[in-house]
Design an enzyme around this catalytic site. Sequence first.
Site, short mmCIF file in Angstrom:
data_model
loop_
_atom_site.label_atom_id
_atom_site.label_comp_id
_atom_site.label_asym_id
_atom_site.label_seq_id
_atom_site.Cartn_x
_atom_site.Cartn_y
_atom_site.Cartn_z
CG HIS A 1 -0.20 -0.01 2.54
ND1 HIS A 1 0.25 1.13 3.17
CD2 HIS A 1 0.15 -1.04 3.34
CE1 HIS A 1 0.85 0.82 4.30
NE2 HIS A 1 0.80 -0.49 4.44
CG ASP A 2 -0.33 4.31 1.21
OD1 ASP A 2 -1.15 5.10 0.72
OD2 ASP A 2 -0.58 3.57 2.19
N GLY B 1 4.97 -0.91 3.02
CA GLY B 1 4.20 0.22 2.57
C GLY B 1 5.03 1.49 2.42
#
Length: 285
Positions: A129-130, A147
């Site tokens: 994520h991200d 992340g």
Amino acid sequence: MHAVEEARQTLVHPTALVAPGAKLGQGVVIGPWCSVGPNAVLDDGVELISHVVVDGHTHLGAHSRYFPFCTVGMAPQDLKYKGEPTRCEVGARTVVREHVTIHRGTATGSGITRVGQDVLIMANAHVAHDCVLGDRVIIVNNVVMGGHVTIGNDARIMGSAAIHQFVRIGHAALVGGVAGVEADIIPYGSVLGNRARLIGLHWIWLRRNGVQSAEIHRMRKAFFALYPKVCADVSFQARLEHVRQTFADDGRIQEILDFIDAPSRRGLVRPARGGAADQAETEGA
């Protein structure tokens, strides 16, 4: 004319599930047993070969290809995530191989996971994520990243490397296989080791991409001024200022200095000492 229209026709296999609301461009091919969620956007020429899952608010760029059992835009592996409508974007002509997982962003992060154009992500890799991957990045088999990782254009991440969350990897950097990357890697930097250490610059990429010998020689001088082979009495900040003044007119060296000056959550990867650094100097000669 009929042949042209047929080539641009969108084809969905009878066993595929495409939710109402999904937007499909011209010439999209969705193979057997694929699943496309209601908030997905597939630009022209996207191909899902088979058993591909596209979920969430996900945008797949034109002519990108997705191999069996990869998933794009699934919920992040973050206990703070509460189902917010975060996003995932993959650029044009990117290739995502078997069993790759690309998760969407988080509300506590940037809210988006972004993969650039002309990227190759090989089998079993994980993009968390991200994360933000630039253009023309190559991620080799079994690479995993935490992340919020940022990877610059043209970087190469070799097989089974593991990248800590919030690490920044600069433009055209090289991460060796099975390396554990806990800190930032400067643009054009080359790292090796169980705990990655900086051994030099990515000389092969520089030569293959038309950088002239004189400029490579200047970059080599600047690198060893910043990271001498033996411990120096001069502080890193003093060495940094020396390089800043000596090579102020060199764009690539300035790119490295700007990267060092930028905010960081992880600090910089430490330089190697001894044999690895000696080898790096020889390869850069």
